[in-house]
Design an enzyme around this catalytic site. Structure first.
Site, PDB file in Angstrom:
ATOM      1  N   HIS A   1      87.744 -74.399  45.447  1.00 22.42           N
ATOM      2  CA  HIS A   1      86.830 -75.341  45.516  1.00 22.42           C
ATOM      3  C   HIS A   1      85.742 -74.923  46.474  1.00 22.42           C
ATOM      4  O   HIS A   1      84.547 -75.132  46.396  1.00 22.42           O
ATOM      5  CB  HIS A   1      87.082 -76.703  45.248  1.00 22.42           C
ATOM      6  CG  HIS A   1      86.087 -77.601  45.291  1.00 22.42           C
ATOM      7  ND1 HIS A   1      85.256 -77.843  44.108  1.00 22.42           N
ATOM      8  CD2 HIS A   1      85.555 -78.674  46.165  1.00 22.42           C
ATOM      9  CE1 HIS A   1      84.377 -78.714  44.399  1.00 22.42           C
ATOM     10  NE2 HIS A   1      84.426 -79.360  45.547  1.00 22.42           N
TER      11      HIS A   1
ATOM     12  N   PHE B   1      83.508 -86.022  43.893  1.00 24.03           N
ATOM     13  CA  PHE B   1      83.330 -87.285  44.522  1.00 24.03           C
ATOM     14  C   PHE B   1      84.068 -88.297  43.712  1.00 24.03           C
ATOM     15  O   PHE B   1      84.473 -88.176  42.527  1.00 24.03           O
ATOM     16  CB  PHE B   1      81.870 -87.956  44.491  1.00 24.03           C
ATOM     17  CG  PHE B   1      80.898 -87.199  45.347  1.00 24.03           C
ATOM     18  CD1 PHE B   1      81.353 -86.544  46.543  1.00 24.03           C
ATOM     19  CD2 PHE B   1      79.478 -87.460  45.221  1.00 24.03           C
ATOM     20  CE1 PHE B   1      80.568 -86.076  47.608  1.00 24.03           C
ATOM     21  CE2 PHE B   1      78.733 -86.857  46.213  1.00 24.03           C
ATOM     22  CZ  PHE B   1      79.190 -86.200  47.337  1.00 24.03           C
TER      23      PHE B   1
ATOM     24  N   HIS C   1      76.937 -74.548  45.179  1.00 23.06           N
ATOM     25  CA  HIS C   1      77.737 -75.468  44.410  1.00 23.06           C
ATOM     26  C   HIS C   1      77.089 -75.813  42.948  1.00 23.06           C
ATOM     27  O   HIS C   1      76.066 -76.556  43.011  1.00 23.06           O
ATOM     28  CB  HIS C   1      78.125 -76.745  45.017  1.00 23.06           C
ATOM     29  CG  HIS C   1      79.102 -77.405  44.731  1.00 23.06           C
ATOM     30  ND1 HIS C   1      79.746 -77.229  43.664  1.00 23.06           N
ATOM     31  CD2 HIS C   1      79.441 -78.790  45.333  1.00 23.06           C
ATOM     32  CE1 HIS C   1      80.761 -78.448  43.455  1.00 23.06           C
ATOM     33  NE2 HIS C   1      80.373 -79.335  44.370  1.00 23.06           N
TER      34      HIS C   1
ATOM     35  N   CYS D   1      82.024 -83.482  40.736  1.00 22.94           N
ATOM     36  CA  CYS D   1      82.282 -81.755  40.596  1.00 22.94           C
ATOM     37  C   CYS D   1      83.569 -81.259  39.925  1.00 22.94           C
ATOM     38  O   CYS D   1      83.833 -80.041  40.190  1.00 22.94           O
ATOM     39  CB  CYS D   1      82.173 -81.322  42.000  1.00 22.94           C
ATOM     40  SG  CYS D   1      80.548 -81.846  42.646  1.00 22.94           S
TER      41      CYS D   1
ATOM     42  N   PHE E   1      87.389 -79.985  43.014  1.00 21.07           N
ATOM     43  CA  PHE E   1      87.665 -81.460  43.642  1.00 21.07           C
ATOM     44  C   PHE E   1      86.093 -82.183  43.527  1.00 21.07           C
ATOM     45  O   PHE E   1      85.021 -81.627  43.713  1.00 21.07           O
ATOM     46  CB  PHE E   1      88.147 -81.246  45.043  1.00 21.07           C
ATOM     47  CG  PHE E   1      89.370 -80.611  45.196  1.00 21.07           C
ATOM     48  CD1 PHE E   1      90.416 -80.627  44.383  1.00 21.07           C
ATOM     49  CD2 PHE E   1      89.295 -79.511  46.173  1.00 21.07           C
ATOM     50  CE1 PHE E   1      91.322 -79.988  44.578  1.00 21.07           C
ATOM     51  CE2 PHE E   1      90.400 -78.732  46.412  1.00 21.07           C
ATOM     52  CZ  PHE E   1      91.550 -78.986  45.519  1.00 21.07           C
TER      53      PHE E   1
ATOM     54  N   LYS F   1      81.580 -69.854  45.455  1.00 14.25           N
ATOM     55  CA  LYS F   1      80.373 -70.583  45.795  1.00 14.25           C
ATOM     56  C   LYS F   1      79.480 -70.066  46.928  1.00 14.25           C
ATOM     57  O   LYS F   1      78.267 -70.385  47.067  1.00 14.25           O
ATOM     58  CB  LYS F   1      80.566 -71.978  46.032  1.00 14.25           C
ATOM     59  CG  LYS F   1      81.315 -72.855  45.009  1.00 14.25           C
ATOM     60  CD  LYS F   1      81.427 -74.348  45.304  1.00 14.25           C
ATOM     61  CE  LYS F   1      82.187 -75.122  44.186  1.00 14.25           C
ATOM     62  NZ  LYS F   1      83.631 -74.796  43.724  1.00 14.25           N
TER      63      LYS F   1
END
Length: 405
Positions: free
Chosen positions: A300, A393, A334, A163, A391, A329
């Site tokens: 984020h 995974f 997202h 992401c 940010f 968001k």
């Protein structure tokens, strides 16, 4: 000597609108693009919520051969990139004769792979899959298609960083130009939004199940949030050296002055406050600005309990309680691989029109979000310098800082 890096064009195709004009209106109005999708419920999704992104019709813009190797990420990216190039004053004749690069963020092409395999199983013959499938299936599908359609002759690769892909792509374009390796790079992020691409994500149980109120389901920083909403589309940012932009009389929308990054080196999916702080501080140091000079932070914050809480702690640690913060968001859901790029576009539009888009659905702060200055309603405000966090995974963190020229 380091080159200054500026933005000369932006393009967007998202659930907030199909171009920068429509998206600006949605941002200002605090309009959500989240819907309930019955197809997902029938598919077996735990949550049928998604950002609504229509499929563009490119038949009048591209030949059948050009469209053959394009699936959702490439299709969305073409629309956003065409708008950005038009804004920047770049046409194919110029691009073919110049060394213009492309670095795009994309981390999946799930649906096209499934479609190709299903076709082979059905026909019992791989030769019937179709010649365009291989170009649709690869993660580099956006770069493959756009670099050939627009006759690009510079750097050409896809950046895959979960992401944070879209943000890192802009950061890498910035480094290429600042070091004098390229004069111009087309950067951005694309995200497919079909059920096939989101099924395994839904299976993690991280999506909101507030299905009776789709537009109130994405609630970054709110105490009553119950998960994120998947979304997608594409966003494009044209980066150029300041000298090259001035030489050809291009519009200069903003200057990119800082790129911070870090890896948490910890849990594969859980965020890490220390990693985020290091990314923030690196961007500030590189930009040579103080925390007081940041007029706005596009967070984020995806609407998850752990993720939003960690970012609120990081923002408070570095900036304290005063800097205005919102997560777009809350309106888009997202946007995953494109989010880092789209949120730069959203923030530039806010800077151009002197407002801060609201963090909608923020009604009850929790212990962490109560400490920072979250903007729940549209605010008229001059923005000279903003920061955007992304940010992903695997613990990948990216922070970008842009200012008016």
């Amino acid at each position: 000597m380091s080159q200054r890096v500026v933005v000369t064009g932006i393009g967007i195709y998202s659930c907030l609108g199909q171009n920068t004009g429509e998206v600006t209106q949605s941002l200002y109005a605090g309009k959500s693009g989240i819907i309930f999708d019955q197809q997902r419920k029938d598919f077996g999704f735990r949550s049928a919520l998604t950002g609504m992104v229509q499929e563009p019709d490119l038949k009048n813009q591209l030949s059948r051969r050009q469209r053959l190797g394009m699936h959702q990420p490439a299709v969305y990216a073409y629309v956003a990139t065409k708008e950005a190039l038009d804004m920047s004053g770049l046409d194919i004749d110029f691009l073919e004769k110049s060394e213009t690069g492309i670095i795009f963020g994309n981390d999946s092409t799930a649906a096209s792979i499934i479609e190709a395999v299903d076709r082979a199983k059905e026909k019992k013959d791989t030769t019937l899959i179709g010649s365009g499938a291989i170009f649709q299936n690869m993660n580099s599908t956006v770069n493959m298609n756009l670099s050939t359609i627009f006759k690009l002759k510079g750097i050409n690769f896809t950046l895959s960083a979960a992401c944070a892909s879209g943000s890192h792509s802009i950061g890498m374009g910035y480094l290429m130009i600042s070091q004098g390796l390229q004069e111009r790079v087309i950067c951005g992020g694309a995200q497919e939004i079909n059920p096939s691409s989101m099924a395994s994500f839904d299976g993690l149980g991280t999506f909101s199940v507030r299905e009776s109120e789709p537009q109130k389901a994405s609630r970054p920083f709110d105490k009553d949030r119950d998960g994120l909403i998947p979304s997608g589309g594409a966003a494009t940012v044209i980066l150029e050296s300041y000298e090259a932009a001035v030489k050809r009389g291009a519009p200069i929308l903003a200057e990119l002055i800082g790129y911070g990054f870090s890896s948490n080196g910890d849990h594969i999916s859980n965020p890490n406050v220390d990693g985020q702080i290091r990314s923030l501080k690196m961007a500030l140091k590189q930009a040579q600005v103080t925390t007081n000079e940041i007029d706005y932070i596009n967070a984020h914050a995806t609407s998850t309990v752990v993720g939003d809480g960690s970012e609120a702690k990081a923002i408070y640690d570095v900036f304290g309680a005063d800097v205005p913060v919102s997560s777009t968001k809350s309106m888009t859901g997202h946007e995953c691989w494109m989010a880092g790029a789209s949120e730069i576009v959203y923030s530039i539009l806010m800077m151009q029109h002197s407002f801060i888009a609201p963090n909608i659905n923020f009604e009850n702060p929790d212990e962490d979000s109560a400490r920072i200055n979250i903007i729940p309603e549209t605010r008229e405000q001059h923005i000279n310098c903003f920061l955007s966090n992304s940010f992903g995974f695997g613990g990948t963190n990216s922070t970008l800082i842009l200012k008016k020229v």
